[in-house]
Design a protein around this motif. Sequence first.
Motif, PDB file in Angstrom:
ATOM      1  N   ASP A  10       0.800  -1.227   0.000  1.00 30.33           N
ATOM      2  CA  ASP A  10       0.000   0.000   0.000  1.00 30.33           C
ATOM      3  C   ASP A  10       0.834   1.280   0.000  1.00 30.33           C
ATOM      4  OD1 ASP A  10      -2.461  -1.453   0.119  1.00 30.33           O
ATOM      5  OD2 ASP A  10      -2.084  -1.808   2.248  1.00 30.33           O
ATOM      6  N   THR A  11       2.147   1.171  -0.186  1.00 31.11           N
ATOM      7  CA  THR A  11       3.000   2.365  -0.182  1.00 31.11           C
ATOM      8  C   THR A  11       2.645   3.267  -1.364  1.00 31.11           C
ATOM      9  OG1 THR A  11       4.815   1.145   0.826  1.00 31.11           O
ATOM     10  CG2 THR A  11       5.354   3.226  -0.247  1.00 31.11           C
ATOM     11  N   PRO A  12       2.280   4.537  -1.103  1.00 40.01           N
ATOM     12  CA  PRO A  12       1.932   5.442  -2.197  1.00 40.01           C
ATOM     13  C   PRO A  12       3.160   6.127  -2.792  1.00 40.01           C
ATOM     14  CG  PRO A  12       1.589   6.547  -0.108  1.00 40.01           C
ATOM     15  CD  PRO A  12       2.050   5.152   0.223  1.00 40.01           C
ATOM     16  N   ASP A  13       3.020   6.593  -4.025  1.00 38.75           N
ATOM     17  CA  ASP A  13       4.075   7.416  -4.622  1.00 38.75           C
ATOM     18  C   ASP A  13       3.787   8.884  -4.322  1.00 38.75           C
ATOM     19  OD1 ASP A  13       2.068   8.250  -6.371  1.00 38.75           O
ATOM     20  OD2 ASP A  13       2.910   7.248  -8.127  1.00 38.75           O
ATOM     21  N   GLY A  14       4.469   9.779  -5.005  1.00 42.28           N
ATOM     22  CA  GLY A  14       4.324  11.200  -4.721  1.00 42.28           C
ATOM     23  C   GLY A  14       2.962  11.773  -5.037  1.00 42.28           C
ATOM     24  N   SER A  15       2.156  11.048  -5.792  1.00 44.15           N
ATOM     25  CA  SER A  15       0.790  11.493  -6.109  1.00 44.15           C
ATOM     26  C   SER A  15      -0.252  10.763  -5.275  1.00 44.15           C
ATOM     27  CB  SER A  15       0.489  11.270  -7.597  1.00 44.15           C
ATOM     28  OG  SER A  15       1.367  12.016  -8.411  1.00 44.15           O
ATOM     29  N   GLY A  16       0.244   9.920  -4.372  1.00 48.02           N
ATOM     30  CA  GLY A  16      -0.688   9.144  -3.547  1.00 48.02           C
ATOM     31  C   GLY A  16      -1.188   7.886  -4.232  1.00 48.02           C
ATOM     32  N   TRP A  17      -0.561   7.526  -5.358  1.00 47.16           N
ATOM     33  CA  TRP A  17      -0.964   6.324  -6.077  1.00 47.16           C
ATOM     34  C   TRP A  17      -0.261   5.108  -5.485  1.00 47.16           C
ATOM     35  CZ3 TRP A  17      -2.352   6.131 -11.847  1.00 47.16           C
ATOM     36  CH2 TRP A  17      -3.098   7.265 -12.214  1.00 47.16           C
ATOM     37  N   THR A  18      -1.037   4.101  -5.138  1.00 48.93           N
ATOM     38  CA  THR A  18      -0.475   2.845  -4.656  1.00 48.93           C
ATOM     39  C   THR A  18      -0.178   1.941  -5.853  1.00 48.93           C
ATOM     40  OG1 THR A  18      -2.631   1.762  -4.508  1.00 48.93           O
ATOM     41  CG2 THR A  18      -1.878   3.016  -2.569  1.00 48.93           C
ATOM     42  N   PRO A  19       0.609   0.879  -5.631  1.00 47.62           N
ATOM     43  CA  PRO A  19       0.843  -0.072  -6.723  1.00 47.62           C
ATOM     44  C   PRO A  19      -0.452  -0.591  -7.348  1.00 47.62           C
ATOM     45  CG  PRO A  19       2.422  -0.465  -4.989  1.00 47.62           C
ATOM     46  CD  PRO A  19       1.463   0.569  -4.463  1.00 47.62           C
TER      47      PRO A  19
END
Length: 239
Positions: free
Chosen positions: A68-77
């Motif tokens: 569930d780790t998000p990227d800089g836009s809050g997108w998860t895998p």
Amino acid sequence: MDPSRSEFAIHEAAREGKAGVVDSLLNANPKLATQKDDDDRLPIHWAIANNHLDITSTLINTRNFDPDTPDGSGWTPLMIASSLKDNQGEQTVDLLLQKDVEVNAQSFNGQTALHFASSKDNLDIARKLIEHKASTRLKDKRGQLPLHRAAAVGSMPIVKLLLENKSPLNASDVDGMTALHHATSEGHGDAAVALLKAGAETDKRDMDGRLAIDTAPDAKVRKFILQSAEREGIEIVTS
């Protein structure tokens, strides 16, 4: 300079599909799997975005992997996989669902994986998400449900799937637009008729005071919807 020695070498390898480089770097330093780059992305975010299933599988099975780790836009895998066109991320979605992923996680804009699958007409992925308890009732920050997105792209199968799974039919977004408004304004007459047959209200107005039928892009779409509704015995408010 050897690219495998750059600061974000594993991210570059994951993005470019260089599985051997990823394996080599992880063998030397397993913690690289949880390193974020300047975009706040993990290597797995890049692997999924570029549909490199072999690398994705490797990274998913690393120690301390958090699905569930998000990227800089809050997108998860899961969101990234669900947004790949033509259901290309389906196998990745399968892998993530086996890892007890949070299917209802929301991006910084409030969108869930189901929003993204609906926007890309990814029916098979949408089905799997719902089978794993994805909610059809969560709104993003624009007040849109997955149904709004499915209607906007004219995805009849996903519109049907969402309605069968308790999606509100007549909810309005921040612009006052219902799913019927979105289907009609984008010229998807078939989707509009499907929503009408499901009981969509025709007297709701958007923030500009327009009925859904008023948003039809041309006379042809308007006529198609009105005639189809008449054949189905559905009365449409037109003024």
